[in-house]
Scaffold this motif. Sequence first.
Motif, PDB file in Angstrom:
ATOM      1  N   CYS A   1       0.877  -1.173   0.000  1.00 36.92           N
ATOM      2  CA  CYS A   1       0.000   0.000   0.000  1.00 36.92           C
ATOM      3  C   CYS A   1       0.912   1.220   0.000  1.00 36.92           C
ATOM      4  CB  CYS A   1      -0.899  -0.019   1.218  1.00 36.92           C
ATOM      5  SG  CYS A   1      -1.906   1.461   1.452  1.00 36.92           S
ATOM      6  N   ALA A   2       1.035   1.839  -1.163  1.00 35.70           N
ATOM      7  CA  ALA A   2       1.909   2.995  -1.304  1.00 35.70           C
ATOM      8  C   ALA A   2       1.094   4.267  -1.136  1.00 35.70           C
ATOM      9  CB  ALA A   2       2.578   2.980  -2.668  1.00 35.70           C
ATOM     10  N   ALA A   3       1.605   5.176  -0.330  1.00 32.67           N
ATOM     11  CA  ALA A   3       0.870   6.400  -0.015  1.00 32.67           C
ATOM     12  C   ALA A   3       1.605   7.631  -0.491  1.00 32.67           C
ATOM     13  CB  ALA A   3       0.650   6.491   1.485  1.00 32.67           C
ATOM     14  N   SER A   4       0.831   8.615  -0.891  1.00 34.31           N
ATOM     15  CA  SER A   4       1.388   9.929  -1.191  1.00 34.31           C
ATOM     16  C   SER A   4       1.073  10.852  -0.036  1.00 34.31           C
ATOM     17  CB  SER A   4       0.783  10.486  -2.480  1.00 34.31           C
ATOM     18  OG  SER A   4      -0.614  10.690  -2.301  1.00 34.31           O
ATOM     19  N   GLY A   5       1.861  11.896   0.112  1.00 33.29           N
ATOM     20  CA  GLY A   5       1.597  12.828   1.198  1.00 33.29           C
ATOM     21  C   GLY A   5       2.647  12.723   2.284  1.00 33.29           C
ATOM     22  N   ARG A   6       3.102  13.869   2.732  1.00 31.53           N
ATOM     23  CA  ARG A   6       4.182  13.894   3.709  1.00 31.53           C
ATOM     24  C   ARG A   6       3.723  13.525   5.100  1.00 31.53           C
ATOM     25  NH1 ARG A   6       6.359  19.811   2.500  1.00 31.53           N
ATOM     26  NH2 ARG A   6       4.129  20.098   2.183  1.00 31.53           N
ATOM     27  N   THR A   7       2.396  13.457   5.332  1.00 27.01           N
ATOM     28  CA  THR A   7       1.888  13.168   6.670  1.00 27.01           C
ATOM     29  C   THR A   7       1.507  11.709   6.847  1.00 27.01           C
ATOM     30  OG1 THR A   7      -0.360  13.748   5.992  1.00 27.01           O
ATOM     31  CG2 THR A   7       1.018  15.513   6.914  1.00 27.01           C
ATOM     32  N   PHE A   8       1.907  10.848   5.932  1.00 26.35           N
ATOM     33  CA  PHE A   8       1.495   9.452   5.998  1.00 26.35           C
ATOM     34  C   PHE A   8       1.881   8.812   7.320  1.00 26.35           C
ATOM     35  CE2 PHE A   8       0.223   5.395   4.679  1.00 26.35           C
ATOM     36  CZ  PHE A   8       1.231   4.477   4.895  1.00 26.35           C
ATOM     37  N   SER A   9       3.015   9.176   7.861  1.00 28.42           N
ATOM     38  CA  SER A   9       3.488   8.573   9.105  1.00 28.42           C
ATOM     39  C   SER A   9       2.606   8.928  10.300  1.00 28.42           C
ATOM     40  CB  SER A   9       4.931   8.989   9.384  1.00 28.42           C
ATOM     41  OG  SER A   9       5.006  10.395   9.537  1.00 28.42           O
ATOM     42  N   MET A  10       1.701   9.868  10.126  1.00 30.09           N
ATOM     43  CA  MET A  10       0.806  10.272  11.210  1.00 30.09           C
ATOM     44  C   MET A  10      -0.501   9.481  11.198  1.00 30.09           C
ATOM     45  SD  MET A  10       1.473  14.372  11.041  1.00 30.09           S
ATOM     46  CE  MET A  10       0.681  14.705  12.605  1.00 30.09           C
ATOM     47  N   TYR A  11      -0.656   8.570  10.246  1.00 36.58           N
ATOM     48  CA  TYR A  11      -1.884   7.789  10.116  1.00 36.58           C
ATOM     49  C   TYR A  11      -1.648   6.328  10.487  1.00 36.58           C
ATOM     50  CZ  TYR A  11      -4.090  11.583   7.483  1.00 36.58           C
ATOM     51  OH  TYR A  11      -4.631  12.786   7.094  1.00 36.58           O
ATOM     52  N   SER A  12      -2.617   5.758  11.181  1.00 36.38           N
ATOM     53  CA  SER A  12      -2.679   4.311  11.269  1.00 36.38           C
ATOM     54  C   SER A  12      -3.197   3.784   9.936  1.00 36.38           C
ATOM     55  CB  SER A  12      -3.621   3.885  12.390  1.00 36.38           C
ATOM     56  OG  SER A  12      -3.104   4.264  13.649  1.00 36.38           O
ATOM     57  N   VAL A  13      -2.829   2.569   9.597  1.00 40.81           N
ATOM     58  CA  VAL A  13      -3.240   1.986   8.323  1.00 40.81           C
ATOM     59  C   VAL A  13      -3.845   0.616   8.556  1.00 40.81           C
ATOM     60  CG1 VAL A  13      -2.454   1.155   6.081  1.00 40.81           C
ATOM     61  CG2 VAL A  13      -1.511   3.270   7.027  1.00 40.81           C
ATOM     62  N   GLY A  14      -4.935   0.380   7.880  1.00 43.69           N
ATOM     63  CA  GLY A  14      -5.597  -0.909   7.994  1.00 43.69           C
ATOM     64  C   GLY A  14      -5.736  -1.577   6.636  1.00 43.69           C
ATOM     65  N   TRP A  15      -5.828  -2.888   6.666  1.00 48.69           N
ATOM     66  CA  TRP A  15      -6.178  -3.675   5.489  1.00 48.69           C
ATOM     67  C   TRP A  15      -7.568  -4.276   5.718  1.00 48.69           C
ATOM     68  CZ3 TRP A  15      -3.723  -3.959   0.897  1.00 48.69           C
ATOM     69  CH2 TRP A  15      -2.376  -3.566   0.841  1.00 48.69           C
ATOM     70  N   PHE A  16      -8.381  -4.191   4.698  1.00 43.76           N
ATOM     71  CA  PHE A  16      -9.716  -4.758   4.716  1.00 43.76           C
ATOM     72  C   PHE A  16      -9.881  -5.605   3.456  1.00 43.76           C
ATOM     73  CE2 PHE A  16     -11.656  -2.340   8.173  1.00 43.76           C
ATOM     74  CZ  PHE A  16     -10.726  -1.319   8.323  1.00 43.76           C
ATOM     75  N   ARG A  17     -10.886  -6.448   3.454  1.00 43.41           N
ATOM     76  CA  ARG A  17     -11.167  -7.230   2.256  1.00 43.41           C
ATOM     77  C   ARG A  17     -12.668  -7.386   2.078  1.00 43.41           C
ATOM     78  NH1 ARG A  17      -8.801 -13.129   4.283  1.00 43.41           N
ATOM     79  NH2 ARG A  17     -10.472 -13.611   5.781  1.00 43.41           N
ATOM     80  N   GLN A  18     -13.036  -7.588   0.827  1.00 43.49           N
ATOM     81  CA  GLN A  18     -14.449  -7.764   0.520  1.00 43.49           C
ATOM     82  C   GLN A  18     -14.590  -8.825  -0.555  1.00 43.49           C
ATOM     83  OE1 GLN A  18     -16.570  -4.158  -0.505  1.00 43.49           O
ATOM     84  NE2 GLN A  18     -18.522  -5.077   0.070  1.00 43.49           N
ATOM     85  N   ALA A  19     -15.285  -9.876  -0.205  1.00 49.30           N
ATOM     86  CA  ALA A  19     -15.571 -10.943  -1.154  1.00 49.30           C
ATOM     87  C   ALA A  19     -16.929 -10.684  -1.799  1.00 49.30           C
ATOM     88  CB  ALA A  19     -15.566 -12.292  -0.437  1.00 49.30           C
ATOM     89  N   PRO A  20     -17.176 -11.242  -2.972  1.00 48.24           N
ATOM     90  CA  PRO A  20     -18.464 -11.017  -3.644  1.00 48.24           C
ATOM     91  C   PRO A  20     -19.645 -11.396  -2.749  1.00 48.24           C
ATOM     92  CG  PRO A  20     -16.926 -12.056  -5.138  1.00 48.24           C
ATOM     93  CD  PRO A  20     -16.262 -12.053  -3.786  1.00 48.24           C
ATOM     94  N   GLY A  21     -20.605 -10.482  -2.639  1.00 47.06           N
ATOM     95  CA  GLY A  21     -21.793 -10.746  -1.855  1.00 47.06           C
ATOM     96  C   GLY A  21     -21.617 -10.633  -0.359  1.00 47.06           C
ATOM     97  N   LYS A  22     -20.433 -10.215   0.071  1.00 44.15           N
ATOM     98  CA  LYS A  22     -20.173 -10.110   1.511  1.00 44.15           C
ATOM     99  C   LYS A  22     -19.800  -8.677   1.877  1.00 44.15           C
ATOM    100  CE  LYS A  22     -18.717 -14.886   2.289  1.00 44.15           C
ATOM    101  NZ  LYS A  22     -17.668 -15.757   2.901  1.00 44.15           N
TER     102      LYS A  22
END
Length: 123
Positions: free
Chosen positions: A22-43
Amino acid sequence: QVQLVESGGGLVQAGGSLRLSCAASGRTFSMYSVGWFRQAPGKEREFVAAISRSGGNIDYADSVKGRFTISRDNAKNTVYLQMNSLKPEDTAVYYCAAAWLTVVRDPRTYNYWGQGTQVTVSS
């Protein structure tokens, strides 16, 4: 403003591995928590893993604990999701998201989202 771009998805056999980025732009990226989510069809979209700004606080969904590893490199503005021992039920579109908060599971609290990357695990 933070823009996120996921990569690394693909087709893999059960038991195999993939590493998402997950590549981010922006100099403030280090100030954010980052999450991964997923979505399967119909869910609904579901939480997978999250990492705090410094990387010192990490949370995993029970379904991936012990198989997936989240990490970040703030110097490269990138968060990774190493996925091992993949199962067909891991098949989904995977999204990364940034939150101006500590590590959270609720997708409604995330401020920015990527476009997603498809992961398909064949049996």
